[in-house]
Motif scaffolding. Structure first.
Motif, mmCIF file in Angstrom:
data_model
loop_
_atom_site.group_PDB
_atom_site.id
_atom_site.type_symbol
_atom_site.label_atom_id
_atom_site.label_comp_id
_atom_site.label_asym_id
_atom_site.label_seq_id
_atom_site.Cartn_x
_atom_site.Cartn_y
_atom_site.Cartn_z
ATOM 1 N N SER A 121 -1.447 -6.441 -2.312
ATOM 2 C CA SER A 121 -0.124 -7.044 -2.294
ATOM 3 C C SER A 121 0.783 -6.360 -2.965
ATOM 4 O O SER A 121 0.532 -5.296 -3.865
ATOM 5 C CB SER A 121 -0.625 -8.342 -3.296
ATOM 6 N N GLU A 122 2.068 -6.932 -2.999
ATOM 7 C CA GLU A 122 3.091 -6.274 -3.819
ATOM 8 C C GLU A 122 2.934 -6.765 -5.416
ATOM 9 O O GLU A 122 2.473 -7.824 -5.423
ATOM 10 C CB GLU A 122 4.535 -6.562 -3.204
ATOM 11 N N GLY A 123 3.254 -5.674 -6.075
ATOM 12 C CA GLY A 123 3.251 -6.238 -7.733
ATOM 13 C C GLY A 123 2.822 -4.947 -8.604
ATOM 14 O O GLY A 123 2.465 -4.153 -8.110
ATOM 15 N N ASP A 124 2.828 -5.431 -9.677
ATOM 16 C CA ASP A 124 2.325 -4.364 -10.762
ATOM 17 C C ASP A 124 0.922 -3.882 -10.428
ATOM 18 O O ASP A 124 0.760 -2.673 -10.522
ATOM 19 C CB ASP A 124 2.250 -4.961 -12.345
ATOM 20 N N TYR A 125 0.069 -4.785 -10.140
ATOM 21 C CA TYR A 125 -1.451 -4.029 -10.094
ATOM 22 C C TYR A 125 -2.016 -4.232 -8.571
ATOM 23 O O TYR A 125 -2.962 -4.062 -8.243
ATOM 24 C CB TYR A 125 -2.392 -4.969 -10.946
ATOM 25 N N GLY A 126 -0.950 -4.297 -7.638
ATOM 26 C CA GLY A 126 -1.176 -4.538 -6.187
ATOM 27 C C GLY A 126 -1.054 -3.170 -5.691
ATOM 28 O O GLY A 126 -1.441 -2.159 -6.393
ATOM 29 N N VAL A 127 -0.865 -3.181 -4.239
ATOM 30 C CA VAL A 127 -0.791 -1.931 -3.483
ATOM 31 C C VAL A 127 0.532 -2.117 -2.650
ATOM 32 O O VAL A 127 0.429 -3.002 -1.797
ATOM 33 C CB VAL A 127 -2.190 -2.008 -2.613
ATOM 34 N N PRO A 128 1.426 -1.091 -3.141
ATOM 35 C CA PRO A 128 1.505 -0.068 -3.952
ATOM 36 C C PRO A 128 1.703 -0.584 -5.115
ATOM 37 O O PRO A 128 2.404 -1.580 -5.411
ATOM 38 C CB PRO A 128 2.647 0.910 -3.472
ATOM 39 N N ALA A 150 4.529 7.882 -1.751
ATOM 40 C CA ALA A 150 3.856 9.163 -0.839
ATOM 41 C C ALA A 150 2.148 8.892 -1.473
ATOM 42 O O ALA A 150 1.125 8.696 -0.742
ATOM 43 C CB ALA A 150 4.141 10.378 -1.358
ATOM 44 N N GLU A 151 2.191 9.296 -2.755
ATOM 45 C CA GLU A 151 0.599 9.189 -3.463
ATOM 46 C C GLU A 151 -0.094 7.646 -3.348
ATOM 47 O O GLU A 151 -1.172 7.662 -3.152
ATOM 48 C CB GLU A 151 0.587 9.754 -4.938
ATOM 49 N N GLU A 152 0.803 6.876 -3.579
ATOM 50 C CA GLU A 152 0.256 5.377 -3.381
ATOM 51 C C GLU A 152 -0.476 5.263 -2.109
ATOM 52 O O GLU A 152 -1.345 4.864 -1.904
ATOM 53 C CB GLU A 152 1.322 4.435 -4.003
ATOM 54 N N ARG A 153 0.338 5.639 -0.974
ATOM 55 C CA ARG A 153 -0.014 5.354 0.278
ATOM 56 C C ARG A 153 -1.225 5.987 0.704
ATOM 57 O O ARG A 153 -2.320 5.557 1.375
ATOM 58 C CB ARG A 153 1.178 5.903 1.238
ATOM 59 N N ARG A 154 -1.508 7.332 0.242
ATOM 60 C CA ARG A 154 -2.531 8.198 0.442
ATOM 61 C C ARG A 154 -3.512 7.267 -0.385
ATOM 62 O O ARG A 154 -4.673 7.520 0.192
ATOM 63 C CB ARG A 154 -2.261 9.483 -0.015
ATOM 64 N N LEU A 155 -3.691 7.097 -1.475
ATOM 65 C CA LEU A 155 -4.625 6.577 -2.481
ATOM 66 C C LEU A 155 -5.101 5.270 -1.363
ATOM 67 O O LEU A 155 -6.309 5.092 -1.306
ATOM 68 C CB LEU A 155 -3.969 6.080 -3.674
ATOM 69 N N PHE A 156 -4.270 4.555 -0.873
ATOM 70 C CA PHE A 156 -4.512 3.174 -0.058
ATOM 71 C C PHE A 156 -5.512 3.723 1.226
ATOM 72 O O PHE A 156 -6.213 3.031 1.447
ATOM 73 C CB PHE A 156 -3.317 2.360 0.237
ATOM 74 N N TYR A 157 -4.675 4.804 1.810
ATOM 75 C CA TYR A 157 -5.456 5.294 2.889
ATOM 76 C C TYR A 157 -6.872 5.731 3.082
ATOM 77 O O TYR A 157 -7.680 5.490 3.648
ATOM 78 C CB TYR A 157 -4.526 6.299 3.765
#
Length: 250
Positions: A121-128, A150-157
């Protein structure tokens, strides 16, 4: 869900397009939007309900996958921050599944039959994550100001591609992650929206992250509109026969 080839942990998003690449994504992606009366989704509760449902479903088809009497399928539950740990450090025990949990940061190199990703989800503790002073990320990112894109997307991927059979994304129904739309754009019909019990939800064909729900306007006319309103204003009329039936019931 059929068994699919496992994916390499080296597969990462295509940075040139700033989108996920189709190769490497699980063939079965289930998006589960949740909410509650207090306006704060209970991700831990939803996770436990999903795990119970999955274990029962796998038990009903055990002859298709169980090669040994005590064999279990692996389920990996992943979260962005440890405060989302739904198990309090002690994963539950099931008859047909072996459940473990980790943060996204520790997911690289891990493999499972199914994964469950919490608070996509969007938010402080969400993704990203919107927390820009993430100390762990700042240790390895030369330009921290770009990590949300960039890095948040890679972390999620990396978290997304741990599964060989399928992945479940549990999201805040009112604040779904932008990454869900990206997945829908490239995976199409392989993304399914459903309730925590497994009933199909109708995905909004315009914004891709909302669900079409029944509504009434001021004159009582029934229609279907996206639950992301006013962010998404897509709506559809209901066939005359269906509308008349609803008026008779009223």
């Amino acid at each position: 869900m059929p068994r699919l080839p496992r994916h390499s942990s080296s597969e990462i998003p295509n940075r040139s397009r700033n989108r996920f690449v189709r190769h490497g994504l699980p063939r079965s992606i289930r998006v589960i939007p949740i909410d509650d009366e207090r306006g704060r989704p209970e991700f831990a509760q939803a996770c436990h309900r999903l795990l119970e449902r999955l274990d029962i479903a796998l038990g009903s088809i055990a002859e298709q996958w169980r090669s040994e009497p005590d064999a279990k399928l692996k389920v990996l539950v992943l979260w962005r921050y440890n405060l989302l740990d739904p198990f309090g450090g002690i994963p539950p025990s099931f008859a047909n599944t072996e459940v473990s949990g980790q943060s996204f940061h520790r997911a690289k190199g891990l493999e499972a039959d199914y994964t469950v990703l919490l608070d996509v989800s969007e938010g402080d503790y969400g993704v990203p994550s919107r927390i820009e002073d993430d100390e762990l990320l700042n240790l390895v990112i030369p330009q921290p100001e770009t990590f949300a894109y960039a890095e948040e997307r890679r972390l999620f991927y990396v978290a997304l591609t741990r599964a060989s059979r399928g992945v479940y994304l549990i999201t805040n129904s009112r604040q779904p992650s932008r990454y869900i739309r990206e997945l829908c754009e490239i995976a199409g019909d392989e993304v399914r929206y459903e309730t925590i019990e497994g009933a199909a939800l109708r995905q909004c064909p315009v914004c891709l992250v909302g669900q079409m729900v029944e509504k009434r306007n001021k004159n009582g006319t029934v229609f279907h509109g996206c639950n992301q309103f006013p962010g998404c204003r897509h709506s559809e009329g209901v066939p005359a026969q269906s509308t008349a039936h609803l008026h008779r019931r009223a």
